[in-house]
Design a protein around this motif. Sequence first.
Motif, PDB file in Angstrom:
ATOM      1  N   PRO A   1       0.802  -1.228   0.000  1.00 31.00           N
ATOM      2  CA  PRO A   1       0.000   0.000   0.000  1.00 31.00           C
ATOM      3  C   PRO A   1       0.838   1.282   0.000  1.00 31.00           C
ATOM      4  O   PRO A   1       1.716   1.456   0.839  1.00 31.00           O
ATOM      5  CB  PRO A   1      -0.834  -0.109   1.287  1.00 31.00           C
ATOM      6  CG  PRO A   1      -0.345  -1.306   2.021  1.00 31.00           C
ATOM      7  CD  PRO A   1       0.451  -2.136   1.082  1.00 31.00           C
ATOM      8  N   GLU A   2       0.557   2.153  -0.954  1.00 29.88           N
ATOM      9  CA  GLU A   2       1.120   3.518  -1.054  1.00 29.88           C
ATOM     10  C   GLU A   2       2.645   3.534  -0.923  1.00 29.88           C
ATOM     11  O   GLU A   2       3.218   4.452  -0.356  1.00 29.88           O
ATOM     12  CB  GLU A   2       0.460   4.415   0.004  1.00 29.88           C
ATOM     13  CG  GLU A   2      -1.056   4.439  -0.165  1.00 29.88           C
ATOM     14  CD  GLU A   2      -1.776   5.317   0.823  1.00 29.88           C
ATOM     15  OE1 GLU A   2      -1.394   5.306   2.022  1.00 29.88           O
ATOM     16  OE2 GLU A   2      -2.720   6.017   0.412  1.00 29.88           O
ATOM     17  N   PHE A   3       3.278   2.530  -1.489  1.00 27.69           N
ATOM     18  CA  PHE A   3       4.715   2.338  -1.330  1.00 27.69           C
ATOM     19  C   PHE A   3       5.533   3.349  -2.151  1.00 27.69           C
ATOM     20  O   PHE A   3       6.534   3.882  -1.689  1.00 27.69           O
ATOM     21  CB  PHE A   3       5.044   0.913  -1.782  1.00 27.69           C
ATOM     22  CG  PHE A   3       6.426   0.443  -1.480  1.00 27.69           C
ATOM     23  CD1 PHE A   3       6.761   0.007  -0.204  1.00 27.69           C
ATOM     24  CD2 PHE A   3       7.396   0.427  -2.470  1.00 27.69           C
ATOM     25  CE1 PHE A   3       8.043  -0.453   0.075  1.00 27.69           C
ATOM     26  CE2 PHE A   3       8.685  -0.032  -2.201  1.00 27.69           C
ATOM     27  CZ  PHE A   3       9.000  -0.468  -0.923  1.00 27.69           C
ATOM     28  N   VAL A   4       5.081   3.599  -3.376  1.00 28.28           N
ATOM     29  CA  VAL A   4       5.841   4.481  -4.283  1.00 28.28           C
ATOM     30  C   VAL A   4       5.479   5.935  -3.992  1.00 28.28           C
ATOM     31  O   VAL A   4       4.318   6.319  -4.060  1.00 28.28           O
ATOM     32  CB  VAL A   4       5.514   4.130  -5.761  1.00 28.28           C
ATOM     33  CG1 VAL A   4       6.241   5.070  -6.716  1.00 28.28           C
ATOM     34  CG2 VAL A   4       5.857   2.680  -6.055  1.00 28.28           C
ATOM     35  N   ARG A   5       6.481   6.747  -3.686  1.00 30.54           N
ATOM     36  CA  ARG A   5       6.236   8.139  -3.286  1.00 30.54           C
ATOM     37  C   ARG A   5       6.397   9.090  -4.476  1.00 30.54           C
ATOM     38  O   ARG A   5       7.241   8.872  -5.350  1.00 30.54           O
ATOM     39  CB  ARG A   5       7.246   8.559  -2.206  1.00 30.54           C
ATOM     40  CG  ARG A   5       7.347   7.650  -1.002  1.00 30.54           C
ATOM     41  CD  ARG A   5       6.138   7.732  -0.123  1.00 30.54           C
ATOM     42  NE  ARG A   5       5.779   9.098   0.200  1.00 30.54           N
ATOM     43  CZ  ARG A   5       4.781   9.443   1.022  1.00 30.54           C
ATOM     44  NH1 ARG A   5       4.055   8.500   1.597  1.00 30.54           N
ATOM     45  NH2 ARG A   5       4.513  10.708   1.252  1.00 30.54           N
ATOM     46  N   GLY A   6       5.611  10.150  -4.454  1.00 28.59           N
ATOM     47  CA  GLY A   6       5.699  11.158  -5.505  1.00 28.59           C
ATOM     48  C   GLY A   6       7.108  11.704  -5.665  1.00 28.59           C
ATOM     49  O   GLY A   6       7.570  11.969  -6.784  1.00 28.59           O
TER      50      GLY A   6
ATOM     51  N   GLY B   1      -1.875  -1.828  -8.151  1.00 30.64           N
ATOM     52  CA  GLY B   1      -2.118  -2.331  -6.797  1.00 30.64           C
ATOM     53  C   GLY B   1      -3.548  -2.137  -6.305  1.00 30.64           C
ATOM     54  O   GLY B   1      -4.188  -1.133  -6.604  1.00 30.64           O
ATOM     55  N   ILE B   2      -4.031  -3.129  -5.594  1.00 29.18           N
ATOM     56  CA  ILE B   2      -5.319  -3.012  -4.889  1.00 29.18           C
ATOM     57  C   ILE B   2      -5.063  -3.521  -3.479  1.00 29.18           C
ATOM     58  O   ILE B   2      -4.838  -4.715  -3.277  1.00 29.18           O
ATOM     59  CB  ILE B   2      -6.437  -3.864  -5.541  1.00 29.18           C
ATOM     60  CG1 ILE B   2      -6.638  -3.476  -7.008  1.00 29.18           C
ATOM     61  CG2 ILE B   2      -7.746  -3.715  -4.768  1.00 29.18           C
ATOM     62  CD1 ILE B   2      -7.722  -4.305  -7.711  1.00 29.18           C
ATOM     63  N   ASN B   3      -5.029  -2.618  -2.511  1.00 27.82           N
ATOM     64  CA  ASN B   3      -4.741  -3.012  -1.127  1.00 27.82           C
ATOM     65  C   ASN B   3      -5.827  -2.453  -0.216  1.00 27.82           C
ATOM     66  O   ASN B   3      -6.179  -1.286  -0.309  1.00 27.82           O
ATOM     67  CB  ASN B   3      -3.393  -2.416  -0.685  1.00 27.82           C
ATOM     68  CG  ASN B   3      -2.275  -2.704  -1.679  1.00 27.82           C
ATOM     69  OD1 ASN B   3      -1.825  -3.833  -1.803  1.00 27.82           O
ATOM     70  ND2 ASN B   3      -1.839  -1.683  -2.418  1.00 27.82           N
TER      71      ASN B   3
ATOM     72  N   LEU C   1      -9.719   1.077  -0.051  1.00 30.40           N
ATOM     73  CA  LEU C   1      -8.770   0.518  -1.024  1.00 30.40           C
ATOM     74  C   LEU C   1      -7.771   1.585  -1.442  1.00 30.40           C
ATOM     75  O   LEU C   1      -8.156   2.720  -1.734  1.00 30.40           O
ATOM     76  CB  LEU C   1      -9.518   0.015  -2.263  1.00 30.40           C
ATOM     77  CG  LEU C   1     -10.443  -1.186  -2.068  1.00 30.40           C
ATOM     78  CD1 LEU C   1     -11.089  -1.573  -3.390  1.00 30.40           C
ATOM     79  CD2 LEU C   1      -9.682  -2.382  -1.489  1.00 30.40           C
ATOM     80  N   VAL C   2      -6.506   1.231  -1.433  1.00 26.35           N
ATOM     81  CA  VAL C   2      -5.473   2.137  -1.951  1.00 26.35           C
ATOM     82  C   VAL C   2      -4.584   1.344  -2.917  1.00 26.35           C
ATOM     83  O   VAL C   2      -4.552   0.121  -2.893  1.00 26.35           O
ATOM     84  CB  VAL C   2      -4.601   2.749  -0.824  1.00 26.35           C
ATOM     85  CG1 VAL C   2      -5.430   3.617   0.117  1.00 26.35           C
ATOM     86  CG2 VAL C   2      -3.839   1.675  -0.048  1.00 26.35           C
ATOM     87  N   GLY C   3      -3.846   2.079  -3.723  1.00 18.70           N
ATOM     88  CA  GLY C   3      -2.943   1.447  -4.678  1.00 18.70           C
ATOM     89  C   GLY C   3      -1.565   1.209  -4.086  1.00 18.70           C
ATOM     90  O   GLY C   3      -1.356   1.326  -2.863  1.00 18.70           O
ATOM     91  N   ASP C   4      -0.619   0.897  -4.967  1.00 15.70           N
ATOM     92  CA  ASP C   4       0.776   0.724  -4.551  1.00 15.70           C
ATOM     93  C   ASP C   4       1.523   2.059  -4.591  1.00 15.70           C
ATOM     94  O   ASP C   4       2.690   2.141  -4.227  1.00 15.70           O
ATOM     95  CB  ASP C   4       1.478  -0.265  -5.492  1.00 15.70           C
ATOM     96  CG  ASP C   4       1.014  -1.694  -5.265  1.00 15.70           C
ATOM     97  OD1 ASP C   4       0.367  -1.958  -4.229  1.00 15.70           O
ATOM     98  OD2 ASP C   4       1.298  -2.551  -6.130  1.00 15.70           O
ATOM     99  N   VAL C   5       0.827   3.096  -5.093  1.00  9.44           N
ATOM    100  CA  VAL C   5       1.443   4.423  -5.218  1.00  9.44           C
ATOM    101  C   VAL C   5       0.743   5.362  -4.244  1.00  9.44           C
ATOM    102  O   VAL C   5      -0.474   5.287  -4.072  1.00  9.44           O
ATOM    103  CB  VAL C   5       1.279   4.936  -6.674  1.00  9.44           C
ATOM    104  CG1 VAL C   5       1.843   6.346  -6.819  1.00  9.44           C
ATOM    105  CG2 VAL C   5       1.945   3.976  -7.663  1.00  9.44           C
TER     106      VAL C   5
ATOM    107  N   VAL D   1      -6.815   4.661  -7.702  1.00  9.76           N
ATOM    108  CA  VAL D   1      -7.248   3.354  -7.169  1.00  9.76           C
ATOM    109  C   VAL D   1      -8.273   3.637  -6.073  1.00  9.76           C
ATOM    110  O   VAL D   1      -7.990   4.427  -5.177  1.00  9.76           O
ATOM    111  CB  VAL D   1      -6.063   2.566  -6.563  1.00  9.76           C
ATOM    112  CG1 VAL D   1      -6.558   1.260  -5.946  1.00  9.76           C
ATOM    113  CG2 VAL D   1      -4.998   2.281  -7.617  1.00  9.76           C
ATOM    114  N   PRO D   2      -9.459   3.038  -6.146  1.00  8.61           N
ATOM    115  CA  PRO D   2      -9.936   2.151  -7.212  1.00  8.61           C
ATOM    116  C   PRO D   2     -10.439   2.952  -8.414  1.00  8.61           C
ATOM    117  O   PRO D   2     -10.506   4.180  -8.352  1.00  8.61           O
ATOM    118  CB  PRO D   2     -11.092   1.415  -6.526  1.00  8.61           C
ATOM    119  CG  PRO D   2     -11.617   2.374  -5.504  1.00  8.61           C
ATOM    120  CD  PRO D   2     -10.439   3.195  -5.059  1.00  8.61           C
ATOM    121  N   GLY D   3     -10.758   2.258  -9.477  1.00 10.64           N
ATOM    122  CA  GLY D   3     -11.476   2.903 -10.576  1.00 10.64           C
ATOM    123  C   GLY D   3     -10.684   3.148 -11.835  1.00 10.64           C
ATOM    124  O   GLY D   3     -11.064   3.997 -12.632  1.00 10.64           O
ATOM    125  N   SER D   4      -9.591   2.428 -12.064  1.00 13.15           N
ATOM    126  CA  SER D   4      -8.930   2.618 -13.350  1.00 13.15           C
ATOM    127  C   SER D   4      -8.444   1.294 -13.936  1.00 13.15           C
ATOM    128  O   SER D   4      -9.010   0.796 -14.903  1.00 13.15           O
ATOM    129  CB  SER D   4      -7.791   3.636 -13.224  1.00 13.15           C
ATOM    130  OG  SER D   4      -7.646   4.343 -14.422  1.00 13.15           O
TER     131      SER D   4
END
Length: 296
Positions: free
Chosen positions: A217-222, A235-237, A247-251, A266-269
């Motif tokens: 979850p939310e691992f990749v930072r801007g 990602g779907i976490n 639900l959050v992504g990997d970003v 995320v979600p929705g794409s």
Amino acid sequence: QLQAEIIDGKSLAQKIRKSLSHEIDTLKTASPSFHPRVAIVQVGGREDSNVYVRMKQKAAQEIGVGFVHCHFPETVSEEELLQSVQGLNDDPSIHGILVQLPLPKGLNERLVSESIVPEKDVDGFNEVNMGRLSKNTAKPIHSACTPKGVMELLQYYNIPIAGRHAVVLGRSDIVGNPVSYLLRKANATVTVCHSYTQDLPKYVGEADIVVAALGKPEFVRGEWLKPGATVIDVGINSVQDGARRKLVGDVHFESAKKVAGFITPVPGSVGPMTVAMLMSNIVDAAKLAYAKSRAI
Ligand code: NDP
């Protein structure tokens, strides 16, 4: 302040489903015996699996694809399961077969998945389809749905791929590996990162396109991103958000959208695109079977 353009996979997926529904109607009118049908094999009652099965059923029924649910108890033997897949392989009224993973412990997932004939492997996971995807000189009968959806999104938004540096985070057989093959076939220079990669932010910082499929979850930072990069978050976490789950992504979306040029929410794409691509594979499988039956 710069804000990334949102890649709206949900509405593209809706468009694709509408067009598939129209195509099926047209084919049914021209050839009344044309009836696309998919079968899903599920073992046990995991809540997440139930959700995915219902989602696929709804999507299929909405566009006029018949849906057969072969639901077995946890106690089913591997032998019975293999026989069921064999029956579906032999049934000319079934065009696509899905095995809902994960299977309970004790059942050999690889054996069961591999027993689907490649023509009906609409998930595109089996070794014939995946092997062909990885070869330059071969074409799979069906490509894995999430990777196919990622490519459709990039193409629909006119994001240049050829000659660009794509960094894929994750090397699983359902996402990372097949996405990397498709990007390479589309002439990107591809770097694949995984859990042994050292200094992930360095690679992400060099990417024109980042495809994140880590399951973190939310691992990749801007802050890691190259300004203007395209970010496809697979990602779907499910994470705790106060009293609720969300639900959050990997970003990390909030920081990433300030740096990226394009980003998927995320979600929705990517999720809806995966389902749309599955429907597209089922329709292709039905058309293939129909053409073959006419040729005999
Ligand atoms: P897997 O767990 O099978 O694979 C995860 C990959 O990420 C592995 O290759 C792993 O490396 C790598 N990885 C894990 N941690 C790190 C890290 N810290 N640094 C670098 N690499 C790491 O996951 P899936 O590919 O099945 O799924 C990925 C995500 O996508 C999940 O959140 C899943 O829910 C989601 N998903 C979404 C779909 C959709 O329709 N949107 C469809 C399918 C999945 P290694 O190989 O070394 O272990």
